[in-house]
Design an enzyme around this catalytic site. Structure first.
Site, PDB file in Angstrom:
ATOM      1  N   ASP A  74       3.030  -6.359   7.754  1.00 54.95           N
ATOM      2  CA  ASP A  74       3.742  -7.135   6.719  1.00 54.95           C
ATOM      3  C   ASP A  74       4.191  -8.553   7.116  1.00 54.95           C
ATOM      4  O   ASP A  74       5.335  -8.948   6.812  1.00 54.95           O
ATOM      5  CB  ASP A  74       4.968  -6.349   6.223  1.00 54.95           C
ATOM      6  CG  ASP A  74       4.588  -5.007   5.606  1.00 54.95           C
ATOM      7  OD1 ASP A  74       3.392  -4.642   5.647  1.00 54.95           O
ATOM      8  OD2 ASP A  74       5.480  -4.308   5.098  1.00 54.95           O
TER       9      ASP A  74
ATOM     10  N   LYS B 234       0.305  -1.442   0.535  1.00 55.59           N
ATOM     11  CA  LYS B 234       1.207  -0.317   0.245  1.00 55.59           C
ATOM     12  C   LYS B 234       2.291  -0.745  -0.731  1.00 55.59           C
ATOM     13  O   LYS B 234       2.498  -1.943  -0.935  1.00 55.59           O
ATOM     14  CB  LYS B 234       1.852   0.188   1.536  1.00 55.59           C
ATOM     15  CG  LYS B 234       2.762  -0.849   2.160  1.00 55.59           C
ATOM     16  CD  LYS B 234       3.260  -0.396   3.498  1.00 55.59           C
ATOM     17  CE  LYS B 234       3.876  -1.547   4.252  1.00 55.59           C
ATOM     18  NZ  LYS B 234       5.050  -2.116   3.588  1.00 55.59           N
TER      19      LYS B 234
ATOM     20  N   ASP C 184       2.870  -5.485   2.119  1.00 58.62           N
ATOM     21  CA  ASP C 184       3.685  -4.931   1.060  1.00 58.62           C
ATOM     22  C   ASP C 184       3.085  -5.530  -0.224  1.00 58.62           C
ATOM     23  O   ASP C 184       2.878  -6.747  -0.310  1.00 58.62           O
ATOM     24  CB  ASP C 184       5.114  -5.454   1.282  1.00 58.62           C
ATOM     25  CG  ASP C 184       6.189  -4.445   0.985  1.00 58.62           C
ATOM     26  OD1 ASP C 184       5.908  -3.233   1.017  1.00 58.62           O
ATOM     27  OD2 ASP C 184       7.333  -4.876   0.718  1.00 58.62           O
TER      28      ASP C 184
ATOM     29  N   HIS D  18      10.132  -8.927  -4.210  1.00 52.28           N
ATOM     30  CA  HIS D  18       9.407  -9.516  -3.073  1.00 52.28           C
ATOM     31  C   HIS D  18       7.989  -8.972  -3.061  1.00 52.28           C
ATOM     32  O   HIS D  18       7.723  -7.885  -3.577  1.00 52.28           O
ATOM     33  CB  HIS D  18      10.108  -9.176  -1.750  1.00 52.28           C
ATOM     34  CG  HIS D  18      10.136  -7.704  -1.474  1.00 52.28           C
ATOM     35  ND1 HIS D  18      11.076  -6.876  -2.026  1.00 52.28           N
ATOM     36  CD2 HIS D  18       9.303  -6.914  -0.756  1.00 52.28           C
ATOM     37  CE1 HIS D  18      10.841  -5.633  -1.640  1.00 52.28           C
ATOM     38  NE2 HIS D  18       9.764  -5.614  -0.884  1.00 52.28           N
TER      39      HIS D  18
ATOM     40  N   CYS E 209       9.706  -1.500   7.826  1.00 54.34           N
ATOM     41  CA  CYS E 209       8.299  -1.100   7.838  1.00 54.34           C
ATOM     42  C   CYS E 209       7.733  -0.891   9.234  1.00 54.34           C
ATOM     43  O   CYS E 209       6.889  -0.025   9.425  1.00 54.34           O
ATOM     44  CB  CYS E 209       7.465  -2.084   7.030  1.00 54.34           C
ATOM     45  SG  CYS E 209       7.811  -1.875   5.275  1.00 54.34           S
TER      46      CYS E 209
ATOM     47  N   HIS F 241       3.605  -5.043  -4.129  1.00 56.55           N
ATOM     48  CA  HIS F 241       4.325  -4.354  -5.198  1.00 56.55           C
ATOM     49  C   HIS F 241       3.906  -4.822  -6.592  1.00 56.55           C
ATOM     50  O   HIS F 241       3.635  -6.000  -6.796  1.00 56.55           O
ATOM     51  CB  HIS F 241       5.827  -4.595  -5.050  1.00 56.55           C
ATOM     52  CG  HIS F 241       6.404  -4.071  -3.773  1.00 56.55           C
ATOM     53  ND1 HIS F 241       6.229  -2.765  -3.372  1.00 56.55           N
ATOM     54  CD2 HIS F 241       7.144  -4.672  -2.798  1.00 56.55           C
ATOM     55  CE1 HIS F 241       6.846  -2.582  -2.208  1.00 56.55           C
ATOM     56  NE2 HIS F 241       7.397  -3.719  -1.834  1.00 56.55           N
TER      57      HIS F 241
HETATM   58  C1  VGL Z   1       9.980  -4.077   3.935  1.00 56.52           C
HETATM   59  C2  VGL Z   1      11.988  -4.003   2.833  1.00 56.52           C
HETATM   60  C3  VGL Z   1      11.354  -3.818   1.642  1.00 56.52           C
HETATM   61  C4  VGL Z   1       9.230  -4.264   5.213  1.00 56.52           C
HETATM   62  C5  VGL Z   1       9.328  -3.875   2.722  1.00 56.52           C
HETATM   63  O1  VGL Z   1       8.044  -4.647   5.168  1.00 56.52           O
HETATM   64  O2  VGL Z   1       9.853  -4.042   6.295  1.00 56.52           O
HETATM   65  N1  VGL Z   1      11.311  -4.133   3.971  1.00 56.52           N
HETATM   66  N2  VGL Z   1      10.019  -3.757   1.595  1.00 56.52           N
HETATM   67 ZN    ZN Z   2       8.868  -3.880  -0.208  1.00 59.14          ZN
END
Ligand code: VGL
Ligand code: ZN
Length: 194
Positions: free
Chosen positions: A11, A97, A53, A72, A141, A55
């Site tokens: 990420d 993901k 990430d 985000h 993550c 979404h």
């Molecule tokens: C993450 C918070 C929300 C991460 C992803 O990649 O660590 N943290 N979504």
């Molecule tokens: Zn996230």
């Protein structure tokens, strides 16, 4: 690092870097270090895998729909793009993901490539036995990915290439301790090369 090693970059996206909507302080600092790891793995023709990430606009992961987080890494936005200085090789495998609007998922082991293959399948097809994990965020993550990885692989946590959110002070430190206790080993670029 040997024949059956792979690099997993978690990420490293704009929204998790300074200026992003869920910025990790100093998140961009991992980029040049990860580039060194990328070069080392690519040179040996070892797999480089990057999770992201990814979404939908509407998901229970976001505050406005009952979750924890500000919006985000919405699919196809600049915030969801990898940091522009991250030098992912053309051969890198990208896994995504967090697409399920009804679920929170943090681990890269809940991610899939564009053909719908899971990370576990991708690694197993390539005979990977040992993972080297860096990226963002240490306390979310990265932690979730490392704890899942430890069920099937030897895992090295790249101490010089991870950064955490630290919503509560010390979260990242505690996350590192939890990963080590579960069997991960600390690694730095110097110790990799020696
Ligand atoms: C993450 C918070 C929300 C991460 C992803 O990649 O660590 N943290 N979504
Ligand atoms: Zn996230």
């Amino acid at each position: 690092m040997n024949l059956k090693s792979a690099l997993l970059i978690v990420d490293v996206q704009n929204d998790f870097c300074p200026g992003g909507s869920l910025a990790v302080a100093g998140g961009d600092k991992v980029v040049p270090v990860l580039n060194k790891y990328i070069e080392a793995f690519s040179k040996r023709e070892l797999p480089v895998i990057a999770s992201r990430d990814w979404h939908p606009q509407k998901t229970k992961h976001f505050k406005e729909f009952g979750g924890l987080w500000p919006v985000h890494c919405a699919q196809n936005t600049k915030g969801a793009a990898f940091h522009p200085d991250l030098k992912l090789p053309a051969a890198a495998v990208i896994v995504s993901k967090g697409m399920d609007p009804d679920k929170d998922s943090y681990s890269a082991f809940q991610a899939f490539d564009e053909d719908g293959r899971s990370l576990a399948d991708i690694l197993s097809v390539r005979g990977v036995k040992e993972l080297f994990v860096g990226g963002l965020a240490t306390d979310y993550c990265v932690k979730a990915s490392v704890l899942d990885a430890l069920k099937h692989f030897r895992v090295n946590l790249l101490m010089d290439a991870v950064k955490g959110v630290d919503i509560h002070p010390g979260d990242s430190q505690r996350a590192v301790e939890e990963m080590l206790k579960a069997g991960a080993r600390k690694m730095t670029f110097e110790s990799l090369e020696s």
